[in-house]
Scaffold this motif. Sequence first.
Motif, short mmCIF file in Angstrom:
data_model
loop_
_atom_site.label_atom_id
_atom_site.label_comp_id
_atom_site.label_asym_id
_atom_site.label_seq_id
_atom_site.Cartn_x
_atom_site.Cartn_y
_atom_site.Cartn_z
N GLU A 148 0.86 -1.18 0.00
CA GLU A 148 0.00 0.00 0.00
C GLU A 148 0.90 1.23 0.00
OE1 GLU A 148 -3.24 0.22 -0.24
OE2 GLU A 148 -3.68 -1.93 -0.12
N ILE A 149 0.76 2.07 -1.03
CA ILE A 149 1.51 3.32 -1.11
C ILE A 149 0.58 4.44 -0.63
CG2 ILE A 149 2.77 4.91 -2.59
CD1 ILE A 149 4.11 2.19 -2.35
N ASP A 150 0.86 4.95 0.56
CA ASP A 150 0.00 5.95 1.19
C ASP A 150 0.53 7.35 0.88
OD1 ASP A 150 -1.92 7.06 3.19
OD2 ASP A 150 -0.05 7.53 4.25
N ARG A 151 -0.32 8.19 0.29
CA ARG A 151 0.09 9.55 -0.08
C ARG A 151 -0.33 10.59 0.96
NH1 ARG A 151 -1.88 11.46 -5.25
NH2 ARG A 151 0.07 12.65 -5.34
N GLY A 152 -0.84 10.14 2.11
CA GLY A 152 -1.19 11.05 3.18
C GLY A 152 -2.53 11.73 3.02
N THR A 153 -3.33 11.30 2.04
CA THR A 153 -4.62 11.95 1.78
C THR A 153 -5.79 11.23 2.44
OG1 THR A 153 -4.81 10.70 -0.29
CG2 THR A 153 -3.82 12.89 -0.42
N MET A 154 -5.61 9.98 2.80
CA MET A 154 -6.70 9.20 3.39
C MET A 154 -6.71 9.38 4.92
SD MET A 154 -7.27 5.05 3.30
CE MET A 154 -7.48 5.02 1.52
N PRO A 155 -7.89 9.64 5.54
CA PRO A 155 -7.94 9.70 7.00
C PRO A 155 -7.48 8.37 7.61
CG PRO A 155 -9.99 10.51 6.03
CD PRO A 155 -9.20 9.90 4.91
N ILE A 156 -6.79 8.45 8.73
CA ILE A 156 -6.32 7.22 9.36
C ILE A 156 -7.48 6.51 10.07
CG2 ILE A 156 -4.81 6.27 11.16
CD1 ILE A 156 -2.78 8.42 10.41
N VAL A 157 -8.32 7.26 10.77
CA VAL A 157 -9.43 6.68 11.53
C VAL A 157 -10.71 7.44 11.20
CG1 VAL A 157 -10.36 6.16 13.81
CG2 VAL A 157 -7.89 6.01 13.41
N ARG A 158 -11.80 6.68 11.04
CA ARG A 158 -13.14 7.25 10.94
C ARG A 158 -14.08 6.40 11.76
NH1 ARG A 158 -13.94 8.92 4.55
NH2 ARG A 158 -13.58 11.16 4.82
N ALA A 159 -15.07 7.02 12.36
CA ALA A 159 -16.01 6.28 13.20
C ALA A 159 -16.88 5.34 12.39
CB ALA A 159 -16.88 7.26 13.99
N ASP A 160 -17.22 5.72 11.17
CA ASP A 160 -18.11 4.94 10.32
C ASP A 160 -17.28 4.01 9.44
OD1 ASP A 160 -20.01 3.89 8.66
OD2 ASP A 160 -20.81 5.82 7.96
N ILE A 161 -17.44 2.70 9.62
CA ILE A 161 -16.67 1.75 8.82
C ILE A 161 -17.06 1.79 7.35
CG2 ILE A 161 -18.25 -0.22 9.07
CD1 ILE A 161 -15.78 -1.98 9.44
N GLY A 162 -18.19 2.39 7.03
CA GLY A 162 -18.61 2.51 5.65
C GLY A 162 -17.83 3.57 4.89
N GLN A 163 -17.07 4.41 5.61
CA GLN A 163 -16.28 5.46 4.98
C GLN A 163 -14.82 5.02 4.86
OE1 GLN A 163 -17.39 8.71 7.76
NE2 GLN A 163 -18.25 9.73 5.95
N THR A 164 -14.18 5.48 3.80
CA THR A 164 -12.79 5.10 3.54
C THR A 164 -11.86 5.63 4.61
OG1 THR A 164 -13.22 5.14 1.17
CG2 THR A 164 -10.93 5.22 1.85
N SER A 165 -10.98 4.77 5.10
CA SER A 165 -9.94 5.17 6.06
C SER A 165 -8.85 4.11 6.05
CB SER A 165 -10.51 5.33 7.47
OG SER A 165 -10.87 4.06 8.00
N PHE A 166 -7.70 4.47 6.58
CA PHE A 166 -6.61 3.49 6.68
C PHE A 166 -7.00 2.36 7.63
CE2 PHE A 166 -2.80 1.94 8.88
CZ PHE A 166 -2.12 1.40 7.80
N THR A 167 -7.67 2.70 8.74
CA THR A 167 -8.08 1.67 9.70
C THR A 167 -9.04 0.68 9.06
OG1 THR A 167 -7.82 3.26 11.50
CG2 THR A 167 -9.08 1.28 11.99
N ARG A 168 -9.95 1.17 8.25
CA ARG A 168 -10.90 0.29 7.54
C ARG A 168 -10.13 -0.69 6.66
NH1 ARG A 168 -13.74 0.80 2.40
NH2 ARG A 168 -15.91 0.09 2.54
N LYS A 169 -9.12 -0.19 5.97
CA LYS A 169 -8.35 -1.03 5.06
C LYS A 169 -7.57 -2.10 5.82
CE LYS A 169 -6.57 0.87 1.47
NZ LYS A 169 -5.75 1.67 0.52
N ILE A 170 -6.90 -1.71 6.92
CA ILE A 170 -6.10 -2.72 7.63
C ILE A 170 -7.00 -3.72 8.36
CG2 ILE A 170 -4.06 -1.26 7.84
CD1 ILE A 170 -4.82 -0.64 10.70
#
Length: 314
Positions: free
Chosen positions: A209-231
């Motif tokens: 995974e090449i992270d460009r720093g644009t994705m939020p790391i944590v979001r409360a809603d799992i339906g929204q894109t985040s690094f935590t959701r991905k891992i």
Amino acid sequence: MDDTLAPPKRRPRFRRSPEAIPFRITDGDVLILRQLARYRFLRSSHIAALVDRSLDRTNDRLCRLYHAGYVDRPRAQLDYYPTSGSAPMVYALGDLGAELLAERGMEFGHLELSRRNRNAGRPFIEHQLEIVDFQVSIERALRLRGDIAAIHSDELVSEFPEPTRSKRNPLSMRIGVSSAGKTQEIGLVPDLVFGIRFPDGSRRCFMVEIDRGTMPIVRADIGQTSFTRKIRAYLAAHAAKMHESQFGWRAFRVLTVTTDLSRAKSMKEALRQLNVPHSPGPSLFLFAVRDELRASDPIAYTWEDGAGRQVKLV
């Protein structure tokens, strides 16, 4: 045999010359076209490294291939080229190049590559180039080692079970992930998949995974894109042994290349907060900071797993 004609005069960078250029396709040109077919977008410096030629000679051939219509120079470069004119030019396979490779046995799911190249936006191209930066550095580092070899994703896919090989994207996974009483089906498509083969025939497989720093790391809603959701999805996929059933792998690890130490630290902290039963937890993930990695190479570099342990890929 290579073309020994004198190099063409200075020509427009992003507009093909109306004047005919003396030109014939060589075996070296075909090798360049094959690299573009494999990687989609490449800088001239990437191509020189992959075909083992000097940058000057590579630029000469690319200039000829561009003005003859075999390769494209995506115009999205115009967004930043005036302020970074010394940056190596970005190339993509053109329609004539694809037709030539098709005549030589390479299969293409679609042609009209030049239209797709014109429509590619700057963020997409830049992300693809960062993926290629990493992939080329892996292949060059392993080539210098000599005792171990890179396994390209194409080769890995060729060894997948037949039901996986027949999928539109054999490297994709879909997994149901639960969080706060809510289950969401998540699709996973790694930025890059590769392997390392050892002299005894064994191998290690990696997703990147090449992270460009644009994705939020944590979001409360799992339906929204985040690094935590991905891992969380990677952990769930591993717990479900999808790597065994879909890919025929005994194990894999996920490499994350991110922008800076602070973001890497936040990612590892978020990872340690997760608890996915039957998964390997933080040890599944290895982290690197982009600038540090570029100063070394991915094989010599000391990665750090999600629990803070230092790890080498080999």
